[in-house]
Design an enzyme around this catalytic site. Structure first.
Site, PDB file in Angstrom:
ATOM      1  N   ASN A 248      41.102  26.001  15.070  1.00 28.27           N
ATOM      2  CA  ASN A 248      42.523  26.144  14.759  1.00 28.27           C
ATOM      3  C   ASN A 248      42.598  26.145  13.236  1.00 28.27           C
ATOM      4  OD1 ASN A 248      45.220  26.074  14.312  1.00 28.27           O
ATOM      5  ND2 ASN A 248      45.648  24.335  15.670  1.00 28.27           N
TER       6      ASN A 248
ATOM      7  N   TYR B 189      54.935  21.435  17.602  1.00 29.34           N
ATOM      8  CA  TYR B 189      53.511  21.119  17.789  1.00 29.34           C
ATOM      9  C   TYR B 189      53.257  19.969  18.764  1.00 29.34           C
ATOM     10  CZ  TYR B 189      52.950  24.164  13.759  1.00 29.34           C
ATOM     11  OH  TYR B 189      52.978  25.246  12.935  1.00 29.34           O
TER      12      TYR B 189
ATOM     13  N   PRO C  98      44.467  23.316   7.599  1.00 31.68           N
ATOM     14  CA  PRO C  98      45.445  22.559   6.834  1.00 31.68           C
ATOM     15  C   PRO C  98      46.643  22.086   7.648  1.00 31.68           C
ATOM     16  CG  PRO C  98      45.532  24.893   6.283  1.00 31.68           C
ATOM     17  CD  PRO C  98      44.296  24.687   7.103  1.00 31.68           C
ATOM     18  N   ASN C  99      47.076  20.876   7.304  1.00 30.34           N
ATOM     19  CA  ASN C  99      48.274  20.221   7.851  1.00 30.34           C
ATOM     20  C   ASN C  99      48.109  19.719   9.288  1.00 30.34           C
ATOM     21  OD1 ASN C  99      49.950  20.678   5.484  1.00 30.34           O
ATOM     22  ND2 ASN C  99      49.849  22.834   6.055  1.00 30.34           N
TER      23      ASN C  99
ATOM     24  N   HIS D  71      46.346  33.136   8.830  1.00 31.70           N
ATOM     25  CA  HIS D  71      47.152  34.298   8.465  1.00 31.70           C
ATOM     26  C   HIS D  71      46.800  34.857   7.089  1.00 31.70           C
ATOM     27  CE1 HIS D  71      49.255  32.784  11.909  1.00 31.70           C
ATOM     28  NE2 HIS D  71      49.579  31.659  11.278  1.00 31.70           N
TER      29      HIS D  71
ATOM     30  N   ASP E  81      35.181  36.475   6.948  1.00 37.84           N
ATOM     31  CA  ASP E  81      33.809  36.826   6.548  1.00 37.84           C
ATOM     32  C   ASP E  81      32.803  35.784   7.024  1.00 37.84           C
ATOM     33  OD1 ASP E  81      34.738  39.104   5.337  1.00 37.84           O
ATOM     34  OD2 ASP E  81      34.516  38.368   3.277  1.00 37.84           O
TER      35      ASP E  81
ATOM     36  N   GLU F 225      39.336  31.386  18.577  1.00 37.74           N
ATOM     37  CA  GLU F 225      40.502  31.005  17.763  1.00 37.74           C
ATOM     38  C   GLU F 225      41.553  30.390  18.680  1.00 37.74           C
ATOM     39  OE1 GLU F 225      42.279  34.368  15.738  1.00 37.74           O
ATOM     40  OE2 GLU F 225      44.209  33.328  15.544  1.00 37.74           O
TER      41      GLU F 225
ATOM     42  N   ALA G 151      47.396  27.553   8.827  1.00 41.96           N
ATOM     43  CA  ALA G 151      47.959  28.656   8.047  1.00 41.96           C
ATOM     44  C   ALA G 151      46.889  29.588   7.480  1.00 41.96           C
ATOM     45  CB  ALA G 151      48.816  28.087   6.922  1.00 41.96           C
TER      46      ALA G 151
ATOM     47  N   ARG H 225      54.470  15.967  12.347  1.00 42.29           N
ATOM     48  CA  ARG H 225      54.787  17.288  11.793  1.00 42.29           C
ATOM     49  C   ARG H 225      55.489  18.154  12.849  1.00 42.29           C
ATOM     50  NH1 ARG H 225      50.432  22.187  11.107  1.00 42.29           N
ATOM     51  NH2 ARG H 225      51.866  23.616  10.101  1.00 42.29           N
TER      52      ARG H 225
ATOM     53  N   ARG I  94      56.901  33.320  17.031  1.00 44.25           N
ATOM     54  CA  ARG I  94      57.440  32.650  15.841  1.00 44.25           C
ATOM     55  C   ARG I  94      57.650  33.668  14.712  1.00 44.25           C
ATOM     56  NH1 ARG I  94      53.937  27.570  14.564  1.00 44.25           N
ATOM     57  NH2 ARG I  94      55.746  27.188  13.205  1.00 44.25           N
TER      58      ARG I  94
ATOM     59  N   HIS J  22      45.520  28.139  18.849  1.00 47.23           N
ATOM     60  CA  HIS J  22      46.726  27.591  18.219  1.00 47.23           C
ATOM     61  C   HIS J  22      47.503  26.779  19.239  1.00 47.23           C
ATOM     62  CE1 HIS J  22      45.991  30.183  14.820  1.00 47.23           C
ATOM     63  NE2 HIS J  22      45.720  31.136  15.692  1.00 47.23           N
ATOM     64  N   LEU J  23      48.110  25.709  18.753  1.00 47.70           N
ATOM     65  CA  LEU J  23      48.984  24.902  19.612  1.00 47.70           C
ATOM     66  C   LEU J  23      50.210  25.708  20.037  1.00 47.70           C
ATOM     67  CD1 LEU J  23      48.762  21.877  17.243  1.00 47.70           C
ATOM     68  CD2 LEU J  23      48.130  21.696  19.642  1.00 47.70           C
ATOM     69  N   SER J  24      50.835  26.361  19.064  1.00 48.19           N
ATOM     70  CA  SER J  24      52.076  27.099  19.317  1.00 48.19           C
ATOM     71  C   SER J  24      51.750  28.556  19.661  1.00 48.19           C
ATOM     72  CB  SER J  24      52.976  27.042  18.081  1.00 48.19           C
ATOM     73  OG  SER J  24      52.348  27.686  16.975  1.00 48.19           O
TER      74      SER J  24
ATOM     75  N   ARG K  14      53.388  34.955  11.057  1.00 49.61           N
ATOM     76  CA  ARG K  14      52.367  34.309  11.908  1.00 49.61           C
ATOM     77  C   ARG K  14      51.793  35.267  12.946  1.00 49.61           C
ATOM     78  NH1 ARG K  14      53.088  28.822  10.531  1.00 49.61           N
ATOM     79  NH2 ARG K  14      55.241  28.422   9.998  1.00 49.61           N
TER      80      ARG K  14
HETATM   81  C1  DQA Z   1      49.061  26.725  14.121  1.00 54.23           C
HETATM   82  C2  DQA Z   1      49.982  27.931  13.875  1.00 54.23           C
HETATM   83  C3  DQA Z   1      49.938  28.338  12.410  1.00 54.23           C
HETATM   84  O1  DQA Z   1      50.801  29.445  12.190  1.00 54.23           O
HETATM   85  C4  DQA Z   1      50.392  27.194  11.532  1.00 54.23           C
HETATM   86  O2  DQA Z   1      50.281  27.561  10.158  1.00 54.23           O
HETATM   87  C5  DQA Z   1      49.667  25.925  11.813  1.00 54.23           C
HETATM   88  C6  DQA Z   1      49.398  25.569  13.200  1.00 54.23           C
HETATM   89  C7  DQA Z   1      49.169  26.209  15.571  1.00 54.23           C
HETATM   90  O3  DQA Z   1      48.275  25.473  15.990  1.00 54.23           O
HETATM   91  O4  DQA Z   1      50.139  26.528  16.279  1.00 54.23           O
HETATM   92  O5  DQA Z   1      49.385  25.143  10.918  1.00 54.23           O
HETATM   93  O6  DQA Z   1      47.721  27.130  13.908  1.00 54.23           O
END
Ligand code: DQA
Length: 145
Positions: free
Chosen positions: A75, A24, A11-12, A81, A88, A99, A78, A19, A108, A101-103, A112
């Protein structure tokens, strides 16, 4: 035909570019997709790149990849978390999952710091911006070839 890595985005992440660019970066998801395709080609893998804001889509795609792909870079945004369903689904397949993540999620907010999917994946990469995707593809390549 080259085998395929799925790159799944939660998501997002469709809003990348506009964003929170301070966190990011300025690249859009289409920019990152292009980088992943080029890296896949270099490594000798096709890349199936997808994004959804819906948890069930991600569950379905993890199952689909389990039947058809060589590995998954995810990725989960959210849902990382919160999602027992993604944990599963990853446990239900046999191909390796990385797995990413950008950040740097550990630098943070505390909510997270916990990943529901980390115990189910092969490894975790975070904090390198778009390069996290490239590192994840290279990790998959190195453990599948
Ligand atoms: C994220 C980190 C997550 O905590 C956040 O909810 C995201 C992006 C990242 O790529 O840094 O949507 O997965």
């Amino acid at each position: 035909m080259a085998s395929t890595f799925f790159v799944l985005n939660g998501p997002n992440l469709n809003a990348l570019g506009k964003r929170e660019p301070g966190i990011y970066g300025g690249q859009t998801l289409a920019d990152i997709e292009a980088l992943c395709r080029a890296e896949g080609e270099r490594l000798g893998f096709a890349v199936d790149f997808r994004q959804s804001n819906h948890e069930g889509d991600l569950v379905d795609w993890i199952h689909e990849a389990g039947d058809t792909a060589a590995g998954i870079a995810i990725n989960a945004g959210a849902y990382t978390h919160t999602s027992v369903a993604l944990h599963d689904a990853i446990r239900a397949i046999r191909i390796p999952v990385v797995e990413l993540h950008l950040s740097n999620v550990h630098a943070r907010e505390e909510f997270r710091h916990r990943s529901m999917i980390a115990p189910a994946v092969k490894g975790v990469i975070c904090g390198f911006g778009a390069t996290s995707y490239i590192l994840a593809l290279n990790a998959l390549s190195s453990i599948t070839t």
